[in-house]
Design a protein around this motif. Structure first.
Motif, PDB file in Angstrom:
ATOM      1  N   ASP A 144       0.858  -1.181   0.000  1.00 28.00           N
ATOM      2  CA  ASP A 144       0.000   0.000   0.000  1.00 28.00           C
ATOM      3  C   ASP A 144       0.897   1.235   0.000  1.00 28.00           C
ATOM      4  O   ASP A 144       1.515   1.568   1.013  1.00 28.00           O
ATOM      5  CB  ASP A 144      -0.898  -0.019   1.246  1.00 28.00           C
ATOM      6  N   GLU A 146       0.037   4.317  -0.247  1.00 25.99           N
ATOM      7  CA  GLU A 146      -0.535   5.495   0.410  1.00 25.99           C
ATOM      8  C   GLU A 146      -0.350   5.451   1.926  1.00 25.99           C
ATOM      9  O   GLU A 146       0.130   6.413   2.536  1.00 25.99           O
ATOM     10  CB  GLU A 146      -2.027   5.619   0.085  1.00 25.99           C
ATOM     11  N   TYR A 147      -0.736   4.336   2.544  1.00 28.33           N
ATOM     12  CA  TYR A 147      -0.703   4.252   4.007  1.00 28.33           C
ATOM     13  C   TYR A 147       0.390   3.320   4.536  1.00 28.33           C
ATOM     14  O   TYR A 147       0.641   3.280   5.734  1.00 28.33           O
ATOM     15  CB  TYR A 147      -2.063   3.771   4.529  1.00 28.33           C
ATOM     16  N   LYS A 175      -6.071  -5.414   6.148  1.00 25.03           N
ATOM     17  CA  LYS A 175      -4.722  -5.622   6.672  1.00 25.03           C
ATOM     18  C   LYS A 175      -4.802  -6.369   7.996  1.00 25.03           C
ATOM     19  O   LYS A 175      -5.757  -6.187   8.763  1.00 25.03           O
ATOM     20  CB  LYS A 175      -3.997  -4.285   6.874  1.00 25.03           C
ATOM     21  N   ARG A 241       2.780   0.790  13.675  1.00 20.37           N
ATOM     22  CA  ARG A 241       1.371   0.591  13.326  1.00 20.37           C
ATOM     23  C   ARG A 241       0.723  -0.574  14.074  1.00 20.37           C
ATOM     24  O   ARG A 241      -0.364  -0.435  14.627  1.00 20.37           O
ATOM     25  CB  ARG A 241       1.241   0.340  11.814  1.00 20.37           C
ATOM     26  N   GLU A 255      -8.032  -1.321   9.172  1.00 23.71           N
ATOM     27  CA  GLU A 255      -8.497  -0.726   7.920  1.00 23.71           C
ATOM     28  C   GLU A 255      -7.279  -0.315   7.093  1.00 23.71           C
ATOM     29  O   GLU A 255      -6.142  -0.379   7.554  1.00 23.71           O
ATOM     30  CB  GLU A 255      -9.365   0.496   8.210  1.00 23.71           C
ATOM     31  N   MET A 256      -7.529   0.138   5.870  1.00 30.81           N
ATOM     32  CA  MET A 256      -6.421   0.544   5.008  1.00 30.81           C
ATOM     33  C   MET A 256      -5.580   1.637   5.659  1.00 30.81           C
ATOM     34  O   MET A 256      -4.356   1.660   5.516  1.00 30.81           O
ATOM     35  CB  MET A 256      -6.937   1.014   3.651  1.00 30.81           C
ATOM     36  N   ASP A 257      -6.225   2.571   6.378  1.00 29.35           N
ATOM     37  CA  ASP A 257      -5.498   3.681   6.989  1.00 29.35           C
ATOM     38  C   ASP A 257      -4.952   3.348   8.377  1.00 29.35           C
ATOM     39  O   ASP A 257      -4.566   4.226   9.127  1.00 29.35           O
ATOM     40  CB  ASP A 257      -6.390   4.919   7.059  1.00 29.35           C
ATOM     41  N   TRP A 258      -4.962   2.055   8.744  1.00 27.07           N
ATOM     42  CA  TRP A 258      -4.436   1.534   9.999  1.00 27.07           C
ATOM     43  C   TRP A 258      -5.322   1.813  11.205  1.00 27.07           C
ATOM     44  O   TRP A 258      -4.898   1.609  12.344  1.00 27.07           O
ATOM     45  CB  TRP A 258      -2.995   2.023  10.265  1.00 27.07           C
ATOM     46  N   LYS A 259      -6.556   2.226  10.962  1.00 26.58           N
ATOM     47  CA  LYS A 259      -7.500   2.283  12.075  1.00 26.58           C
ATOM     48  C   LYS A 259      -7.747   0.856  12.561  1.00 26.58           C
ATOM     49  O   LYS A 259      -8.034  -0.042  11.780  1.00 26.58           O
ATOM     50  CB  LYS A 259      -8.814   2.914  11.626  1.00 26.58           C
TER      51      LYS A 259
END
Length: 415
Positions: A144, A146-147, A175, A241, A255-259
């Motif tokens: 990924d 982006e993140y 993820k 992360r 999530e994709m943004d590591w939430k």
């Protein structure tokens, strides 16, 4: 340890699991010792067989282990590698035809792990080239940009899919800690392999998407540098992360943004396994600053996993703090990683309590998990001590890797 790995684990796989009719290895022996010759053949199982016999040959030097490792390597390359799109099929039917063609990056990671270990053990160029091609697949299709980090899965042609779960037991998030764990593990082994082969000038393949492999190979700096950069990056993913800075456990789904997703889950077996594999990755990387940053984290994650220890030395599987559900079955793989993880803490940090924990779990394994009559290890014991015969003795997820690796790690670390 040597007696167990040779006469209990590897002997089981070399005498009971070799498929002489269709090639490779059978897909399943159930918990009641019944062979299912028509069972599907999983990529994870076969990649782990490859790793186990390759590592056993490298450490113990017995030619019969090389025979089994070569059988596993040849079958994997001939049947599991997708010649059209690249990557690895998730499963085959019993005759070796593609069955589930999705691309699960967890499985591709294990293929790299097995192929790089075979190359370490033998200097084999074909295995190393295969590992590097699969490394390319992960870096091109899973990374990924982006993140950061790596996604779970795609369709056969690398197109997106909705259900990325590794198994029906997992939450559906793009993820996971588990997939990252089994990417950091092969990346560390591939980097170590390249450095070893670089010193022998025996590989010249430069990773490039769609590249045509040369027949003769030596290791150029560009190849080593690219794998090194990926290893350095994923070490940072774990520290920045995946690690929960409040609990020191490794969170499981993202999530994709590591939430963080799927609630407050704690997987004690993965925590203790992560502790030593993260440490190994930092040691293999060879960067003193990264290692200095990692070592306090290694100790904190190991100590967080101790929440899963029982008075008899065993370790339970996991817990959901939101629902209060505790999976307190005593899984074979958790016990194996428990031994290595605590031995690692003692070996590098001088913690005598950690050595006691490793030893007590080994005593539990010998008394309750190893099947001394039929070979291999039982899947688990239930909390009341009864034996779990519902789950497999050997199968899609029950492989010789965790337990053989435990034995081989202790043998190597004790030399």
């Amino acid at each position: 340890m040597r007696d167990v790995v040779e006469n209990n684990i590897l002997s089981f796989w070399s005498t009971k699991m070799v498929d002489h009719e269709n090639g490779g290895f059978y897909g399943r022996i159930d918990g009641n010792e019944q062979l299912h010759a028509d069972a599907e053949k999983g990529a994870i199982l076969n990649a782990r067989i490859l790793w186990s016999f390759s590592a056993a040959y490298r450490v113990l030097g017995k030619p019969e282990y090389l025979d089994m490792a070569t059988r596993a390597k040849d079958y994997f390359i001939d049947h599991f590698i997708d010649r059209e799109y690249g990557g690895v099929y998730w499963s085959l039917d019993a005759k070796g035809n593609p069955l589930n063609t999705r691309k699960q990056f967890y499985a591709i990671g294990f293929a790299i792990y097995g192929m790089s270990e075979y190359a370490r053990a033998t200097g084999d160029n074909e295995a190393l080239e295969c590992a590097l091609q699969l490394f390319d697949c992960i870096e091109e299709h899973a990374l990924d940009h982006e993140y950061g980090g790596y996604i779970e899965a795609t369709a056969r042609d690398w197109s997106p899919i909705e259900d990325m779960r590794l198994s029906p037991l997992d939450a559906n998030y793009p993820k996971s800690q588990n997939t990252h764990l089994h990417i950091i593990e092969p990346y560390a082994n591939l980097y170590r392999c390249l450095r070893e082969m670089q010193s022998k000038s025996s590989c010249s393949y430069v990773p490039a998407i769609g590249a045509v492999l040369p027949i003769e190979v030596s290791v150029p700096r560009e190849t080593v540098a690219r794998v090194e950069a990926a290893l350095r990056n994923i070490i940072g993913i774990f520290t920045d992360r995946i690690l929960n800075p409040e609990t020191h456990h490794l969170d499981l789904f993202f999530e994709m943004d590591w939430k963080r997703g799927a609630g407050r889950l704690e997987s004690y077996g993965h925590d203790i396994e992560c502790s030593w594999l993260m440490h190994e990755a930092a040691i293999v990387l060879g960067d003193a600053d990264v290692l200095a940053r990692m070592e306090p984290i290694v100790q904190m994650v190991a100590e967080a996993s101790a929440k899963g220890l029982r008075p008899d030395g065993s370790m339970i599987h996991e817990a959901n703090l939101d629902t209060g559900h505790v999976d307190d079955d005593l899984h074979w793989w958790v016990q194996a990683e428990n031994v290595v993880g605590w031995y690692n803490i003692w070996q590098y940090f001088g913690d005598e309590d950690a050595l006691t924990r490793a030893f007590r779990c080994w005593e539990y394994i010998k008394a309750k998990i190893i099947d001394w009559d039929n070979g291999e290890w039982h899947w688990s014991r239930h909390p009341d001590g009864t034996l779990n015969t519902v789950d497999d003795k050997a199968g899609f997820w029950k492989c010789p890797y965790h337990n053989s690796r435990m034995c081989l790690e202790i043998i190597e670390r004790s030399e």
